[in-house]
Scaffold this motif. Sequence first.
Motif, PDB file in Angstrom:
ATOM      1  N   THR A  76       0.886  -1.429   0.111  1.00 30.41           N
ATOM      2  CA  THR A  76      -0.081   0.171  -0.136  1.00 30.41           C
ATOM      3  C   THR A  76       1.303   1.578  -0.318  1.00 30.41           C
ATOM      4  O   THR A  76       0.378   2.217   0.309  1.00 30.41           O
ATOM      5  N   ALA A  77       2.098   0.845  -0.344  1.00 28.03           N
ATOM      6  CA  ALA A  77       2.980   2.333   0.507  1.00 28.03           C
ATOM      7  C   ALA A  77       2.863   3.135   0.594  1.00 28.03           C
ATOM      8  O   ALA A  77       2.779   4.190   0.539  1.00 28.03           O
ATOM      9  N   CYS A  78       3.130   2.169   1.696  1.00 31.73           N
ATOM     10  CA  CYS A  78       3.221   3.304   3.362  1.00 31.73           C
ATOM     11  C   CYS A  78       4.196   3.815   3.561  1.00 31.73           C
ATOM     12  O   CYS A  78       4.692   4.450   4.756  1.00 31.73           O
ATOM     13  N   PHE A  79       5.625   3.600   2.931  1.00 28.49           N
ATOM     14  CA  PHE A  79       6.769   3.260   3.798  1.00 28.49           C
ATOM     15  C   PHE A  79       7.228   3.330   4.698  1.00 28.49           C
ATOM     16  O   PHE A  79       8.824   3.352   4.798  1.00 28.49           O
ATOM     17  N   LEU A  80       6.898   2.168   4.948  1.00 27.64           N
ATOM     18  CA  LEU A  80       7.399   1.734   6.519  1.00 27.64           C
ATOM     19  C   LEU A  80       8.759   0.865   6.271  1.00 27.64           C
ATOM     20  O   LEU A  80       9.476   0.847   7.010  1.00 27.64           O
ATOM     21  N   CYS A  81       8.919  -0.043   5.037  1.00 22.90           N
ATOM     22  CA  CYS A  81       9.865  -1.040   5.263  1.00 22.90           C
ATOM     23  C   CYS A  81      11.178  -0.456   4.512  1.00 22.90           C
ATOM     24  O   CYS A  81      12.463   0.113   5.140  1.00 22.90           O
ATOM     25  N   ALA A  82      10.932   0.963   3.623  1.00 20.99           N
ATOM     26  CA  ALA A  82      11.787   1.829   3.226  1.00 20.99           C
ATOM     27  C   ALA A  82      12.884   2.706   4.188  1.00 20.99           C
ATOM     28  O   ALA A  82      13.528   3.122   4.898  1.00 20.99           O
ATOM     29  N   THR A  83      11.034   3.580   5.702  1.00 24.32           N
ATOM     30  CA  THR A  83      12.104   3.476   6.936  1.00 24.32           C
ATOM     31  C   THR A  83      12.637   2.978   7.361  1.00 24.32           C
ATOM     32  O   THR A  83      13.893   3.642   8.204  1.00 24.32           O
ATOM     33  N   ASN A  84      12.278   1.500   7.784  1.00 23.03           N
ATOM     34  CA  ASN A  84      12.983   1.017   8.650  1.00 23.03           C
ATOM     35  C   ASN A  84      14.258   0.444   8.113  1.00 23.03           C
ATOM     36  O   ASN A  84      15.351  -0.020   8.727  1.00 23.03           O
ATOM     37  N   ALA A  94       4.738   6.261  -5.223  1.00 22.75           N
ATOM     38  CA  ALA A  94       3.310   5.617  -4.842  1.00 22.75           C
ATOM     39  C   ALA A  94       2.953   6.533  -5.944  1.00 22.75           C
ATOM     40  O   ALA A  94       2.429   8.014  -6.375  1.00 22.75           O
ATOM     41  N   GLY A  95       1.665   5.836  -6.118  1.00 24.22           N
ATOM     42  CA  GLY A  95       0.171   6.530  -7.388  1.00 24.22           C
ATOM     43  C   GLY A  95      -0.870   6.044  -6.458  1.00 24.22           C
ATOM     44  O   GLY A  95      -1.687   5.301  -5.524  1.00 24.22           O
ATOM     45  N   GLN A  96      -2.288   6.847  -6.651  1.00 23.93           N
ATOM     46  CA  GLN A  96      -3.224   7.106  -6.399  1.00 23.93           C
ATOM     47  C   GLN A  96      -4.315   5.688  -6.651  1.00 23.93           C
ATOM     48  O   GLN A  96      -3.960   5.583  -7.935  1.00 23.93           O
ATOM     49  N   SER A  97      -4.673   5.130  -6.268  1.00 25.21           N
ATOM     50  CA  SER A  97      -5.448   3.577  -6.186  1.00 25.21           C
ATOM     51  C   SER A  97      -6.713   4.148  -7.207  1.00 25.21           C
ATOM     52  O   SER A  97      -6.958   4.788  -6.602  1.00 25.21           O
ATOM     53  N   LYS A  98      -6.888   2.706  -7.814  1.00 20.38           N
ATOM     54  CA  LYS A  98      -8.428   3.199  -8.513  1.00 20.38           C
ATOM     55  C   LYS A  98      -9.197   2.081  -7.616  1.00 20.38           C
ATOM     56  O   LYS A  98     -10.568   3.013  -7.067  1.00 20.38           O
ATOM     57  N   ASP A  99      -8.795   1.619  -7.236  1.00 20.97           N
ATOM     58  CA  ASP A  99      -9.776   0.736  -5.544  1.00 20.97           C
ATOM     59  C   ASP A  99     -10.219   1.619  -5.008  1.00 20.97           C
ATOM     60  O   ASP A  99      -9.175   2.506  -4.151  1.00 20.97           O
ATOM     61  N   LYS A 100     -10.959   2.276  -4.784  1.00 19.59           N
ATOM     62  CA  LYS A 100     -11.339   2.982  -3.401  1.00 19.59           C
ATOM     63  C   LYS A 100     -11.392   2.464  -1.585  1.00 19.59           C
ATOM     64  O   LYS A 100     -11.126   2.743  -1.231  1.00 19.59           O
ATOM     65  N   GLY A 101     -11.028   1.083  -1.547  1.00 21.09           N
ATOM     66  CA  GLY A 101     -10.567   0.609  -0.148  1.00 21.09           C
ATOM     67  C   GLY A 101      -9.376   0.643   0.135  1.00 21.09           C
ATOM     68  O   GLY A 101      -8.152   0.537   0.590  1.00 21.09           O
ATOM     69  N   LYS A 104      -3.381   4.291  -1.994  1.00 17.78           N
ATOM     70  CA  LYS A 104      -2.298   4.042  -2.495  1.00 17.78           C
ATOM     71  C   LYS A 104      -1.799   2.785  -3.091  1.00 17.78           C
ATOM     72  O   LYS A 104      -2.307   1.354  -2.559  1.00 17.78           O
ATOM     73  N   TYR A 105      -0.765   2.878  -3.399  1.00 14.46           N
ATOM     74  CA  TYR A 105      -0.322   1.322  -4.465  1.00 14.46           C
ATOM     75  C   TYR A 105       0.747   1.473  -5.023  1.00 14.46           C
ATOM     76  O   TYR A 105       1.197   2.408  -5.319  1.00 14.46           O
ATOM     77  N   PRO A 106       1.883   1.143  -5.126  1.00  8.25           N
ATOM     78  CA  PRO A 106       3.753   1.481  -5.391  1.00  8.25           C
ATOM     79  C   PRO A 106       3.754   1.473  -6.803  1.00  8.25           C
ATOM     80  O   PRO A 106       2.878   0.656  -7.737  1.00  8.25           O
ATOM     81  N   VAL A 107       3.966   2.123  -7.893  1.00 10.82           N
ATOM     82  CA  VAL A 107       4.278   2.590  -8.896  1.00 10.82           C
ATOM     83  C   VAL A 107       5.501   1.875  -9.105  1.00 10.82           C
ATOM     84  O   VAL A 107       5.206   1.597 -10.168  1.00 10.82           O
ATOM     85  N   ARG A 108       5.904   2.318  -8.641  1.00  8.79           N
ATOM     86  CA  ARG A 108       7.369   2.047  -8.337  1.00  8.79           C
ATOM     87  C   ARG A 108       7.881   1.369  -7.005  1.00  8.79           C
ATOM     88  O   ARG A 108       7.466   2.082  -5.740  1.00  8.79           O
ATOM     89  N   PHE A 109       8.371  -0.177  -7.066  1.00  4.14           N
ATOM     90  CA  PHE A 109       9.215  -0.406  -5.335  1.00  4.14           C
ATOM     91  C   PHE A 109      10.479  -0.857  -6.339  1.00  4.14           C
ATOM     92  O   PHE A 109      10.279  -2.346  -6.916  1.00  4.14           O
ATOM     93  N   GLU A 110      11.462  -0.522  -5.902  1.00  7.34           N
ATOM     94  CA  GLU A 110      12.426  -1.086  -5.869  1.00  7.34           C
ATOM     95  C   GLU A 110      13.928  -1.154  -4.839  1.00  7.34           C
ATOM     96  O   GLU A 110      13.421  -0.955  -3.932  1.00  7.34           O
ATOM     97  N   ILE A 111      13.814  -2.553  -5.347  1.00  4.60           N
ATOM     98  CA  ILE A 111      15.037  -3.077  -4.495  1.00  4.60           C
ATOM     99  C   ILE A 111      16.773  -3.358  -4.337  1.00  4.60           C
ATOM    100  O   ILE A 111      16.729  -4.131  -5.372  1.00  4.60           O
ATOM    101  N   ASP A 112      17.939  -1.683  -4.317  1.00  7.73           N
ATOM    102  CA  ASP A 112      19.324  -2.384  -4.807  1.00  7.73           C
ATOM    103  C   ASP A 112      19.825  -3.455  -3.883  1.00  7.73           C
ATOM    104  O   ASP A 112      19.831  -3.301  -2.692  1.00  7.73           O
ATOM    105  N   ILE A 113      19.756  -4.629  -4.317  1.00  7.26           N
ATOM    106  CA  ILE A 113      19.553  -5.605  -3.554  1.00  7.26           C
ATOM    107  C   ILE A 113      21.721  -5.797  -3.461  1.00  7.26           C
ATOM    108  O   ILE A 113      22.223  -6.398  -2.365  1.00  7.26           O
TER     109      ILE A 113
END
Length: 196
Positions: A76-84, A94-101, A104-113
Amino acid sequence: MGYINVSKDPQKSLKNGYLSTTLLGLGQTISVFAKQLLKLEDSVTIQWPEVEYQYSERFKGAHFLTKRPTGEVRCTACFLCATNCPAQCITIVAGQSKDKGIEKYPVRFEIDILRCVFCGYCEEACPVDAIRLGSEYSMAGLPEQKWVYTKDYLLNRPENKKRLGDKQISKKEENVKDESVSSNLPNIHRHNGHGH
């Protein structure tokens, strides 16, 4: 008046000298080599990659993103993983989700492994069980390989499909207390409409 016995200087002692400890170490190495060569002792070496080592289920390996039963990303693109993340290797847009429930959703989610330290903080911080660390430990590759895992790659990794199958879909909603378990503790998470 008492006297204190002080041992000899280890540098001057033959027992603790460089040459004697080196010879003792070489003797031990040759002894193990000879026993394993003559099949008197089993080798503990695993013939990887032909034989895979089985780590425990708690092993924290390569990341993957879980899906909702509808097939969409659970994040849900809450940024808790990136913050921690202590290595700051997670990037989310983050982007606005079309689903009303879902807000947000992640438009881009990347991990530099290559920067990741595999601590598991991202997995622990996620409130919706969207990111997990799987059991894959073999991540050797070439320098020109892409080492930044994108959202599409994290959602559809072929390694996870082989190892996890349908377990890739999160089961967080199913982690409810079984009816057969009784407890005397009050249910502090029950919402009664009057607030906490």
